[in-house]
Design a protein around this motif. Structure first.
Motif, PDB file in Angstrom:
ATOM      1  N   UNK A 133     -31.164   8.146  19.397  1.00 28.29           N
ATOM      2  CA  UNK A 133     -29.951   8.743  18.867  1.00 28.29           C
ATOM      3  C   UNK A 133     -29.791   8.464  17.383  1.00 28.29           C
ATOM      4  N   UNK A 134     -30.184   7.290  16.961  1.00 29.82           N
ATOM      5  CA  UNK A 134     -29.930   6.820  15.606  1.00 29.82           C
ATOM      6  C   UNK A 134     -31.268   6.713  14.878  1.00 29.82           C
ATOM      7  N   UNK A 135     -31.482   7.560  13.877  1.00 33.95           N
ATOM      8  CA  UNK A 135     -32.774   7.599  13.195  1.00 33.95           C
ATOM      9  C   UNK A 135     -32.836   6.541  12.099  1.00 33.95           C
ATOM     10  N   UNK A 136     -32.831   5.310  12.560  1.00 34.18           N
ATOM     11  CA  UNK A 136     -32.904   4.157  11.669  1.00 34.18           C
ATOM     12  C   UNK A 136     -34.327   4.036  11.114  1.00 34.18           C
ATOM     13  N   UNK A 137     -34.494   3.695   9.820  1.00 37.01           N
ATOM     14  CA  UNK A 137     -33.454   3.452   8.815  1.00 37.01           C
ATOM     15  C   UNK A 137     -33.197   4.661   7.911  1.00 37.01           C
ATOM     16  N   UNK A 138     -33.732   5.837   8.294  1.00 32.55           N
ATOM     17  CA  UNK A 138     -33.619   7.008   7.416  1.00 32.55           C
ATOM     18  C   UNK A 138     -32.168   7.411   7.169  1.00 32.55           C
ATOM     19  N   UNK A 139     -31.399   7.539   8.242  1.00 32.23           N
ATOM     20  CA  UNK A 139     -30.016   7.972   8.077  1.00 32.23           C
ATOM     21  C   UNK A 139     -29.210   6.947   7.293  1.00 32.23           C
ATOM     22  N   UNK A 140     -29.405   5.673   7.592  1.00 32.90           N
ATOM     23  CA  UNK A 140     -28.676   4.622   6.891  1.00 32.90           C
ATOM     24  C   UNK A 140     -28.999   4.617   5.400  1.00 32.90           C
ATOM     25  N   UNK A 141     -30.251   4.863   5.047  1.00 32.13           N
ATOM     26  CA  UNK A 141     -30.623   4.924   3.635  1.00 32.13           C
ATOM     27  C   UNK A 141     -29.946   6.110   2.954  1.00 32.13           C
ATOM     28  N   UNK A 142     -29.910   7.251   3.630  1.00 35.52           N
ATOM     29  CA  UNK A 142     -29.401   8.474   3.017  1.00 35.52           C
ATOM     30  C   UNK A 142     -27.887   8.481   2.845  1.00 35.52           C
ATOM     31  N   UNK A 143     -27.168   7.670   3.644  1.00 31.82           N
ATOM     32  CA  UNK A 143     -25.715   7.588   3.465  1.00 31.82           C
ATOM     33  C   UNK A 143     -25.319   6.349   2.674  1.00 31.82           C
ATOM     34  N   UNK A 144     -26.333   5.609   2.160  1.00 25.93           N
ATOM     35  CA  UNK A 144     -26.062   4.470   1.299  1.00 25.93           C
ATOM     36  C   UNK A 144     -25.814   3.159   2.010  1.00 25.93           C
ATOM     37  N   UNK A 145     -26.069   3.097   3.331  1.00 28.26           N
ATOM     38  CA  UNK A 145     -25.846   1.860   4.074  1.00 28.26           C
ATOM     39  C   UNK A 145     -26.999   0.878   3.909  1.00 28.26           C
ATOM     40  N   UNK A 146     -28.177   1.376   3.551  1.00 27.66           N
ATOM     41  CA  UNK A 146     -29.347   0.533   3.300  1.00 27.66           C
ATOM     42  C   UNK A 146     -29.949   0.969   1.969  1.00 27.66           C
ATOM     43  N   UNK A 147     -30.209   0.036   1.062  1.00 29.36           N
ATOM     44  CA  UNK A 147     -30.794   0.429  -0.223  1.00 29.36           C
ATOM     45  C   UNK A 147     -32.250   0.852  -0.080  1.00 29.36           C
ATOM     46  N   UNK A 148     -32.680   1.740  -0.954  1.00 27.87           N
ATOM     47  CA  UNK A 148     -34.088   2.121  -0.989  1.00 27.87           C
ATOM     48  C   UNK A 148     -34.914   0.951  -1.511  1.00 27.87           C
ATOM     49  N   UNK A 149     -36.212   1.050  -1.328  1.00 31.00           N
ATOM     50  CA  UNK A 149     -37.073  -0.009  -1.843  1.00 31.00           C
ATOM     51  C   UNK A 149     -37.636  -0.867  -0.733  1.00 31.00           C
ATOM     52  N   UNK A 150     -37.819  -2.148  -1.023  1.00 29.05           N
ATOM     53  CA  UNK A 150     -38.506  -3.050  -0.101  1.00 29.05           C
ATOM     54  C   UNK A 150     -37.778  -3.171   1.235  1.00 29.05           C
ATOM     55  N   UNK A 231     -14.400   5.881  12.692  1.00 25.94           N
ATOM     56  CA  UNK A 231     -14.169   6.164  11.275  1.00 25.94           C
ATOM     57  C   UNK A 231     -15.156   5.333  10.474  1.00 25.94           C
ATOM     58  N   UNK A 232     -16.333   5.903  10.271  1.00 30.20           N
ATOM     59  CA  UNK A 232     -17.439   5.159   9.667  1.00 30.20           C
ATOM     60  C   UNK A 232     -18.219   6.074   8.734  1.00 30.20           C
ATOM     61  N   UNK A 233     -19.022   5.503   7.836  1.00 33.28           N
ATOM     62  CA  UNK A 233     -19.850   6.335   6.958  1.00 33.28           C
ATOM     63  C   UNK A 233     -20.733   7.278   7.764  1.00 33.28           C
ATOM     64  N   UNK A 234     -20.919   8.484   7.221  1.00 34.19           N
ATOM     65  CA  UNK A 234     -21.753   9.474   7.884  1.00 34.19           C
ATOM     66  C   UNK A 234     -20.991  10.431   8.774  1.00 34.19           C
ATOM     67  N   UNK A 235     -19.689  10.177   8.993  1.00 38.43           N
ATOM     68  CA  UNK A 235     -18.886  11.025   9.887  1.00 38.43           C
ATOM     69  C   UNK A 235     -18.098  12.099   9.151  1.00 38.43           C
ATOM     70  N   UNK A 236     -18.280  12.224   7.847  1.00 34.66           N
ATOM     71  CA  UNK A 236     -17.632  13.299   7.105  1.00 34.66           C
ATOM     72  C   UNK A 236     -16.136  13.155   6.939  1.00 34.66           C
ATOM     73  N   UNK A 237     -15.638  11.923   6.980  1.00 36.63           N
ATOM     74  CA  UNK A 237     -14.194  11.717   6.899  1.00 36.63           C
ATOM     75  C   UNK A 237     -13.617  12.193   5.572  1.00 36.63           C
ATOM     76  N   UNK A 238     -14.341  12.014   4.485  1.00 42.33           N
ATOM     77  CA  UNK A 238     -13.834  12.462   3.178  1.00 42.33           C
ATOM     78  C   UNK A 238     -13.643  13.969   3.140  1.00 42.33           C
ATOM     79  N   UNK A 239     -14.573  14.708   3.732  1.00 41.36           N
ATOM     80  CA  UNK A 239     -14.416  16.168   3.805  1.00 41.36           C
ATOM     81  C   UNK A 239     -13.154  16.541   4.573  1.00 41.36           C
TER      82      UNK A 239
END
Length: 403
Positions: A133-150, A231-239
């Protein structure tokens, strides 16, 4: 068949079940012997491990997490995952000693239960299946929950190694299947198939819509657009909040209802404190109460975020369909979720990140009474045909047995 379910969320309150509860019960009622090992990610650190049997006979081992406190949130999360995994491994090694299973079922992200997965797949089971269900760590990186890099590269390596432990991978939609095959280095013998998300198909209780609206201080005559879930990042709450502000500025009769809790509650509170009067927020309530509330609404809202390539299939869809709510979705380009809504005549979609288009889509749908009525009637049948838990449990066993 002896089945072990590894998860990080399982409700010990049978009157407020989560999806894992419903799957475990469906498998148990189908004459299988089910054990649930839950490393309770949202539980309180320091409490004792709980072992019990549910009313349907499912054995549950609920293990508390291990948490640390430091000034560095990312370090806290890494330590929580690592130490909780070690503690879960030690607990299960003791409580499942000398036991073997015909099938082990795990959930993504696999890294949250790394050591139990390493212990229980291939060694203590004949077959294993990962529910992706959760495409870790790709989704987390793309919404800013995990930094890119090492850190991202390390997380991707560990998650891939754990995914490779499973014989079969079940994904929510064809787009999910393709994403797994394109982004994770799978073993040649691993099988990837569509396995829909699920829910229990109980008939909803009849309600007095006017009384429910009064009870929850909802307007009696305005059309209500409901958004339910974490109510968490990735759920489009700001929109959603931007759209609500646009609607109020245009004197739209729309009224917005948010039901749920989570780390982004502050954004909802700030919207209300600033004087807006077209939105009501109800923190998370037990599921039966949630189902009662959404039945008095007119349209259900699904929101994700733009600029991600992970195809989502939001679980809130299932209760919306059960309640016969037409769905308007604001979703990423990469998903096939919007295609599903259209193909089953239960909703429409626009691209995420465009609140004005989302508002226009909702208002246009509300003006089409015949289409609204059709979507409302199609919803419950769509749910039963595609997502009812007894059907999905049977499908899961068929997929696992095919390898």
């Amino acid at each position: 068949m002896k089945i072990l379910l590894l998860c990080t969320k399982f409700s010990l309150n049978e009157n407020d079940p989560w999806l894992t509860n419903e799957l475990a019960e469906a498998l148990q009622l189908a004459s299988h012997e089910v054990t649930v090992a839950c490393l309770d990610w949202s539980g309180d650190s320091g409490r004792q491990t709980v072992e019990l049997k549910t009313g349907s006979g499912v054995r549950v081992i609920a293990i508390p997490p291990v948490m640390t406190r430091s000034p560095f949130p990312t370090l806290n999360k890494v330590l929580k995952w690592t130490l909780s995994s070690i503690w879960g491994h030690l607990t299960l090694r003791r409580r499942l000693r000398n036991q073997a299973f015909d099938l082990v079922i795990g959930f993504s992200p696999a890294v949250t239960m790394a050591l139990p997965i390493l212990m229980l797949t291939r060694k203590m089971s004949e077959k294993s299946l990962l529910i992706q269900w959760d495409f870790f760590p790709y989704h987390q990186q793309q919404i800013g929950a995990i930094p890119s890099g090492i850190l991202f590269q390390a997380a991707k390596l560990v998650e891939t190694l754990l995914i490779r432990r499973f014989d079969t991978i079940g994904c929510m939609s064809p787009a999910n299947v393709k994403y797994v095959q394109d982004h994770y280095d799978l073993r040649p013998t691993q099988h990837v198939d569509v396995l829909p998300i699920w829910a229990k198909g109980e008939v909803l209780t009849d309600i007095d819509a006017e009384a429910v609206r009064n009870e929850y201080e909802l307007p009696s005559c305005r059309p209500i657009v409901v958004f339910g879930g974490q109510l968490a990042p990735g759920r489009g709450l700001n929109d959603l909040l931007q759209m609500a502000e646009l609607a109020e500025g245009a004197d739209s009769p729309l009224y917005f209802l948010i039901i749920g809790s989570g780390p982004l509650e502050a954004a909802v509170k700030a919207y209300l404190v600033s004087g807006h009067r077209n939105l009501r927020w109800i923190p998370r309530v037990p599921r039966p109460e949630y189902l009662k509330i959404i039945q008095v609404c007119d349209i259900a809202l699904v929101c994700t975020v733009r600029n991600v390539n992970v195809p989502t299939f939001p679980s809130k869809t299932l209760d919306y369909l059960r309640a016969g709510l037409p769905i308007v979705a604001s979703v990423e380009k990469s998903t096939d979720y919007g295609d599903f809504l259209l193909a089953n005549a239960v909703g429409i979609s626009v691209e995420a990140g465009e609140p004005s288009r989302l508002l226009a889509a909702i208002e246009a749908l509300l003006q089409d009474a015949d289409r609204l009525d059709m979507m409302s009637k199609e919803g419950p049948g769509c749910f039963i045909q595609n997502f009812e838990v007894t059907h999905v449990a049977r499908q899961l066993l068929d997929i696992a047995s095919a390898t």
